[in-house]
Design an enzyme around this catalytic site. Structure first.
Site, PDB file in Angstrom:
ATOM      1  N   SER A 295      16.380  33.198   8.237  1.00  0.00           N
ATOM      2  CA  SER A 295      17.303  34.255   8.647  1.00  0.00           C
ATOM      3  C   SER A 295      18.752  33.804   8.496  1.00  0.00           C
ATOM      4  O   SER A 295      19.597  34.533   7.969  1.00  0.00           O
ATOM      5  CB  SER A 295      17.005  34.638  10.100  1.00  0.00           C
ATOM      6  N   SER A 296      19.047  32.579   8.943  1.00  0.00           N
ATOM      7  CA  SER A 296      20.429  32.084   8.863  1.00  0.00           C
ATOM      8  C   SER A 296      20.890  31.946   7.422  1.00  0.00           C
ATOM      9  O   SER A 296      22.036  32.267   7.098  1.00  0.00           O
ATOM     10  CB  SER A 296      20.544  30.707   9.515  1.00  0.00           C
TER      11      SER A 296
ATOM     12  N   TRP B  43      16.513  19.484  22.944  1.00  0.00           N
ATOM     13  CA  TRP B  43      16.783  20.383  21.809  1.00  0.00           C
ATOM     14  C   TRP B  43      16.956  19.610  20.506  1.00  0.00           C
ATOM     15  O   TRP B  43      16.853  20.175  19.422  1.00  0.00           O
ATOM     16  CB  TRP B  43      17.996  21.273  22.082  1.00  0.00           C
TER      17      TRP B  43
ATOM     18  N   HIS C  97      27.605   9.367  14.375  1.00  0.00           N
ATOM     19  CA  HIS C  97      28.262   9.084  15.664  1.00  0.00           C
ATOM     20  C   HIS C  97      27.425   9.601  16.836  1.00  0.00           C
ATOM     21  O   HIS C  97      27.729   9.315  17.982  1.00  0.00           O
ATOM     22  CB  HIS C  97      29.686   9.641  15.707  1.00  0.00           C
ATOM     23  N   HIS C  98      26.375  10.370  16.539  1.00  0.00           N
ATOM     24  CA  HIS C  98      25.448  10.779  17.601  1.00  0.00           C
ATOM     25  C   HIS C  98      24.452   9.680  17.921  1.00  0.00           C
ATOM     26  O   HIS C  98      23.652   9.837  18.832  1.00  0.00           O
ATOM     27  CB  HIS C  98      24.677  12.036  17.180  1.00  0.00           C
TER      28      HIS C  98
ATOM     29  N   LYS D 114      45.410  22.564  14.052  1.00  0.00           N
ATOM     30  CA  LYS D 114      45.071  23.892  14.544  1.00  0.00           C
ATOM     31  C   LYS D 114      45.645  24.142  15.929  1.00  0.00           C
ATOM     32  O   LYS D 114      46.279  25.164  16.184  1.00  0.00           O
ATOM     33  CB  LYS D 114      43.552  24.069  14.584  1.00  0.00           C
TER      34      LYS D 114
ATOM     35  N   ASP E  35      30.679  47.891   3.295  1.00  0.00           N
ATOM     36  CA  ASP E  35      29.550  47.347   4.035  1.00  0.00           C
ATOM     37  C   ASP E  35      29.364  45.909   3.586  1.00  0.00           C
ATOM     38  O   ASP E  35      30.162  45.380   2.813  1.00  0.00           O
ATOM     39  CB  ASP E  35      28.266  48.162   3.763  1.00  0.00           C
TER      40      ASP E  35
ATOM     41  N   GLU F  47      26.137  21.702  12.032  1.00  0.00           N
ATOM     42  CA  GLU F  47      25.727  22.790  12.922  1.00  0.00           C
ATOM     43  C   GLU F  47      26.709  22.966  14.082  1.00  0.00           C
ATOM     44  O   GLU F  47      27.037  24.085  14.479  1.00  0.00           O
ATOM     45  CB  GLU F  47      24.317  22.500  13.448  1.00  0.00           C
TER      46      GLU F  47
ATOM     47  N   SER G 174      42.578  32.801  16.307  1.00  0.00           N
ATOM     48  CA  SER G 174      43.718  32.928  15.390  1.00  0.00           C
ATOM     49  C   SER G 174      44.066  34.393  15.146  1.00  0.00           C
ATOM     50  O   SER G 174      45.165  34.695  14.677  1.00  0.00           O
ATOM     51  CB  SER G 174      43.412  32.253  14.053  1.00  0.00           C
TER      52      SER G 174
ATOM     53  N   ARG H   9      21.443  11.925  31.245  1.00  0.00           N
ATOM     54  CA  ARG H   9      21.148  13.344  31.057  1.00  0.00           C
ATOM     55  C   ARG H   9      19.641  13.549  31.001  1.00  0.00           C
ATOM     56  O   ARG H   9      18.877  12.584  30.899  1.00  0.00           O
ATOM     57  CB  ARG H   9      21.811  13.860  29.782  1.00  0.00           C
TER      58      ARG H   9
ATOM     59  N   TYR I  20      29.807  22.466  13.991  1.00  0.00           N
ATOM     60  CA  TYR I  20      30.999  23.159  13.500  1.00  0.00           C
ATOM     61  C   TYR I  20      30.698  24.589  13.112  1.00  0.00           C
ATOM     62  O   TYR I  20      31.582  25.443  13.139  1.00  0.00           O
ATOM     63  CB  TYR I  20      31.630  22.373  12.341  1.00  0.00           C
TER      64      TYR I  20
ATOM     65  N   HIS J  65      25.291  17.787  12.868  1.00  0.00           N
ATOM     66  CA  HIS J  65      26.736  17.777  13.056  1.00  0.00           C
ATOM     67  C   HIS J  65      27.436  18.956  12.398  1.00  0.00           C
ATOM     68  O   HIS J  65      28.214  19.623  13.053  1.00  0.00           O
ATOM     69  CB  HIS J  65      27.396  16.449  12.723  1.00  0.00           C
TER      70      HIS J  65
ATOM     71  N   HIS K 197      16.584  25.718  26.930  1.00  0.00           N
ATOM     72  CA  HIS K 197      17.969  26.131  27.165  1.00  0.00           C
ATOM     73  C   HIS K 197      18.831  25.802  25.947  1.00  0.00           C
ATOM     74  O   HIS K 197      19.556  26.654  25.441  1.00  0.00           O
ATOM     75  CB  HIS K 197      18.523  25.447  28.415  1.00  0.00           C
TER      76      HIS K 197
ATOM     77  N   THR L 158      42.017  19.148  13.463  1.00  0.00           N
ATOM     78  CA  THR L 158      41.877  19.912  14.701  1.00  0.00           C
ATOM     79  C   THR L 158      43.211  19.953  15.438  1.00  0.00           C
ATOM     80  O   THR L 158      43.601  20.992  15.986  1.00  0.00           O
ATOM     81  CB  THR L 158      40.784  19.298  15.592  1.00  0.00           C
TER      82      THR L 158
END
Lengths: 516, 296
Positions: free
Chosen positions: A160-161, A132, A293-294, A322, A96, A246, A259, A441, A248, A244, A67, A319
């Protein structure tokens, strides 16, 4: 340049057109969204009651792992790339993408990579079951044999990315119409430029960490094995150095989308454009220095805990800029509440909520209590579902008339919104409570006192899932026909994409538009 | 920024879908092979990938020679190559970062130092040294240990120093070749480019020598604990990149000698390969300092 698409299905295989490729990205991402969603429903069905009901613990672990992987790499990221493909060339007045053949390659790798990843479900020993985040040694010493296929799937997704991101950077820096200076670019373009930079910087690190896994599993190296002088915690550092930024990558383009939408329906120009640009850049910079921090509970020196705690809390500043700007844009505007605007307002409110729980998690001593509980699950689903998913949905409703030439059904859109809004809050809000009460979890079973909130969450999950069927139906109806959309679609929207006919012609600009 | 009055958008292309099949077969085949299955899928994939790349580059070169490429598209290729190299830098950063973390944090903690020193209780008697000749498992289990440290390590002041000189020299020669190309001195260009390729091959030759010495005489292998791990992964990935860079430069040389490609003002294919070469050179300097000299 007047020629349109080639007939037949080979149009999709051989295309170099940014609109074709954008559409393929979006449909692929929706398919993955449904697949990953079904896995989430398996999880929620199992958790409806304490005790084992439907699936075995090992399969439950495979579901949580797949998932997460499918939603992150298959649903959210390709959806944003799809939107970038469709909108960035139109927004900057380019014909293009800069490298159209590589663009098609970037897309077509994905269905193959995910076929490979999904096929692990049918392999001996089952699919990856280590979460994951695939922490070592769960993902190395104790992994099922299918982990090798997982590693190579990640490798080609990463390729690809990186190619997709390079293409976007080259397009934005090189293909802007005359007069489209950097500080005139729409924020969606700006946020994607910064996102693409993050992708190029961290996807290779992901490739590095899965390579280390591969070597540890099959070739006897000791990266994550203390017996040979390595360290499992090293895995977490390298993974989160990717992980991390990732996070963002999955939210900055969302900032760009809302926006664009909020000013249109508030009928006011965006408040604080340049501060939005600088805030996005600051968030991107900070994303590189907060990864640990993870892992507050993994056993870091106190200096590390403090540094990562304060650096993380700093993110709240840009943030906050924003959120302030979005609210101020709406302040005293002539607001109307069409579907894209509903999703965008929900984004602002609920993403802020997710941000606040993030701030709670950032406080290292408090995190010792929250770590690996459902509170964390609630937090990141609040930033990803009403954050990334809602912004993508808002973007689709906002630009769908431009893509198809037809208006979507507004009533059905509103039904979709309210079902999704109620569904997601019913699903994820109770998770805060069970998490704070100590429910861990990634477990298929739980203590009796968590039963009520889990039942509520499971009901909400099925409601949220049903909402997506309404969305699918609405989109298909709009593609097939419906009320014709005007070229402007909305009332005085800002941006070059509204200056071309609806539906946008196959080749948007054969000569560069002039931007004043 | 665009100043052209019209844009070039390529026609449909079969290359991407074939490249996809190639990369998929390569990845799927590699996983099958490593998991103990047959190697045929991998080799079929690698072969089709190489074939597609051949046709892809041929198409790009042909389009450029036909004058189809606008200045804008050429700039896109430049941006593309630049950012590709940046992504490669980050790939190496992951491995250099791992080396740094192991040496600065993991091993001292395993050896009982500092805040996290308690982890040493799991590996009683383990001493933190670098190069790590005795692994934690050896410190505890002695002869019975499965992960055994190396008996010796590579002396930085023999082959690695020679390789440093070779590779630094090759960066100079490729630059000289570039200067001659810009002056339209074809003969000299070919000569200096040929010298660069030769230096690259010499580097690889000595790298293989070094690996043979490590495996056969020093007991330094991929499996000899974290020192062998970091040593071979860093130098190995660098060696793979040197191989790729040498092939790239060799193809540029053949293009120049056989097909008379490249003009003094239009030769990005060569320039991209030379950027790549400078990049592997810089990585080597990092390796020489952090893996060989400071690791000895």
């Amino acid at each position: 340049m007047a020629h349109g698409p080639k007939p037949g299905f080979t149009r999709w295989l051989y295309t170099t057109n940014h609109k074709d490729i954008g559409s393929m990205y979006l449909w692929f991402s929706f398919a993955m969204f449904l697949l990953g969603g079904c896995m989430a429903l398996v999880i929620r069905a199992e958790l409806f009651q304490p005790g084992l009901q439907i699936v075995q613990p090992d399969f439950f672990n495979q579901m949580t792992t797949m998932h997460g992987l499918i939603m992150v790499f298959g649903a959210v990221m390709p959806a944003f790339v799809g939107l970038a493909n469709w909108m960035v060339p139109m927004m900057i007045g380019a014909p293009d993408m800069a490298l159209p053949r590589m663009n098609n390659w970037s897309f077509w790798i994905l269905p193959f990579a995910f076929a490979m990843l999904a096929s692990t479900l049918f392999m001996e020993g089952g699919a990856p079951n280590f979460g994951w985040t695939f922490y070592a040694p769960l993902s190395t010493e104790y992994a099922p044999p299918s982990v090798t296929f997982f590693i190579f799937a990640i490798h080609i997704m990463g390729a690809s990315s990186i190619m997709g991101a390079i293409n976007i950077v080259a397009t934005i820096l090189n293909m802007r119409a005359p007069g489209m200076t950097l500080m005139k670019m729409p924020l969606f373009v700006w946020t994607w430029l910064i996102t693409a930079y993050l992708l190029i910087a961290v996807m290779p690190v992901l490739a590095g960490v899965v390579t280390m896994m591969l070597m540890d599993i099959h070739f006897g190296t000791s990266f994550f094995s203390a017996a040979g002088g390595g360290d499992p915690v090293l895995f977490q550092h390298v993974f989160w150095f990717f992980g991390h930024p990732e996070v963002y990558i999955m939210i900055l383009p969302a900032f760009g989308i809302v926006s664009a939408i909020i000013p249109t329906f508030a009928r006011k120009p965006l408040f604080g454009y340049s501060s939005m640009v600088y805030a996005t850049a600051s968030i991107a910079f900070l994303s590189f220095i907060v990864w640990a921090h993870h892992m507050f509970t993994v056993g870091m020196p106190i200096a590390g805990e403090l540094f990562f705690m304060y650096a993380t809390m700093l993110i709240a500043v840009p943030t906050g800029v924003k959120v302030f700007n979005w609210v101020t844009t709406m302040f005293r505007g002539s607001m109307t509440f069409e579907t894209p605007m509903l999703f965008s307002i929900a984004f602002v409110i609920l993403f802020t909520l997710g941000g606040f729980s993030g701030l709670m998690l950032a406080i290292a001593p408090a995190d010792f209590q929250y770590h690996d509980t459902y509170f964390v699950v609630a937090h990141f689903h609040y930033v990803l579902v009403p954050g990334a998913i809602f912004s993508i949905t808002a973007g689709v409703y906002y630009w769908l008339p431009k893509w198809t030439g037809n208006m979507y059904n507004e009533t059905m859109g509103k039904v979709h919104f309210w079902m999704a809004f109620v569904g997601l809050n019913v699903t994820f809000f109770p998770m805060h409570f069970v998490g704070l009460a100590g429910m861990p979890r990634r477990i298929p079973d739980y203590a009796l006192q968590f039963a009520d909130f889990n039942q509520i969450a499971s009901v909400g999950a099925f409601l949220f899932g049903a909402a997506q069927i309404v969305f699918l139906f609405n989109v298909i109806r709009t593609v097939k026909g419906g009320k014709k959309a005007t070229d402007e679609v909305w009332e005085n929207p800002e941006g070059l994409e509204w200056s071309v006919p609806s539906p946008a012609p196959y080749h948007t600009f054969s000569t560069p538009p002039v931007v004043r | 920024m665009a100043t052209e009055s019209s844009y070039y958008v390529p026609e449909q292309s079969r290359l991407p879908i074939f490249a996809t099949i190639g990369i998929f077969l390569t990845a799927f085949g590699a996983a099958t092979w490593i998991n103990g299955g047959s190697s045929y899928i991998f080799f079929a994939g690698a072969l089709s990938m190489a074939t597609v790349l051949w046709f892809w580059f041929a198409a790009v070169i042909k389009e450029n020679m036909q004058g189809l490429n606008s200045d804008q598209l050429k700039r896109s290729y430049v941006w593309g190559m630049g950012w590709f190299i940046f992504s490669e830098v980050m790939f190496f950063a992951a491995f250099f970062g791992a080396l740094y973390y192991i040496r600065t944090f993991s091993l001292p903690w395993l050896g009982g130092e500092g805040d996290r020193g308690s982890s040493n209780m799991l590996w009683e008697g383990f001493q933190n040294t670098w190069p790590l000749m005795v692994t934690p498992e050896q410190a505890v289990s002695g002869e019975a240990a499965k992960v055994v440290g190396p008996k010796g390590i590579i002396d930085p002041w023999h082959l690695p120093l020679l390789n440093t000189v070779l590779l630094l020299a090759s960066s100079v020669t490729v630059h000289i070749a570039h200067v001659y190309l810009k002056k339209d001195k074809r003969q000299a260009f070919n000569l200096w480019l040929g010298a660069t390729v030769a230096l690259g091959i010499a580097f690889l030759f000595f790298q293989v020598e070094e690996y043979l010495e490590a495996y056969q005489q020093l007991g330094l292998t991929l499996e000899s604990g974290i020192y062998g791990t970091t040593f071979f992964m860093l130098t190995g990935f660098h060696g793979a990149h040197v191989t790729l860079g040498t092939i790239m430069l060799l193809i540029m040389l053949l293009r120049s000698v056989i097909a008379h490609h490249f003009k003094p003002d239009d030769h990005f294919g060569f320039e991209a390969a030379s950027w790549y070469w400078h990049f592997v050179d810089v990585v080597w300097v990092g390796l020489f300092i952090f893996v060989y000299v400071l690791g000895a």
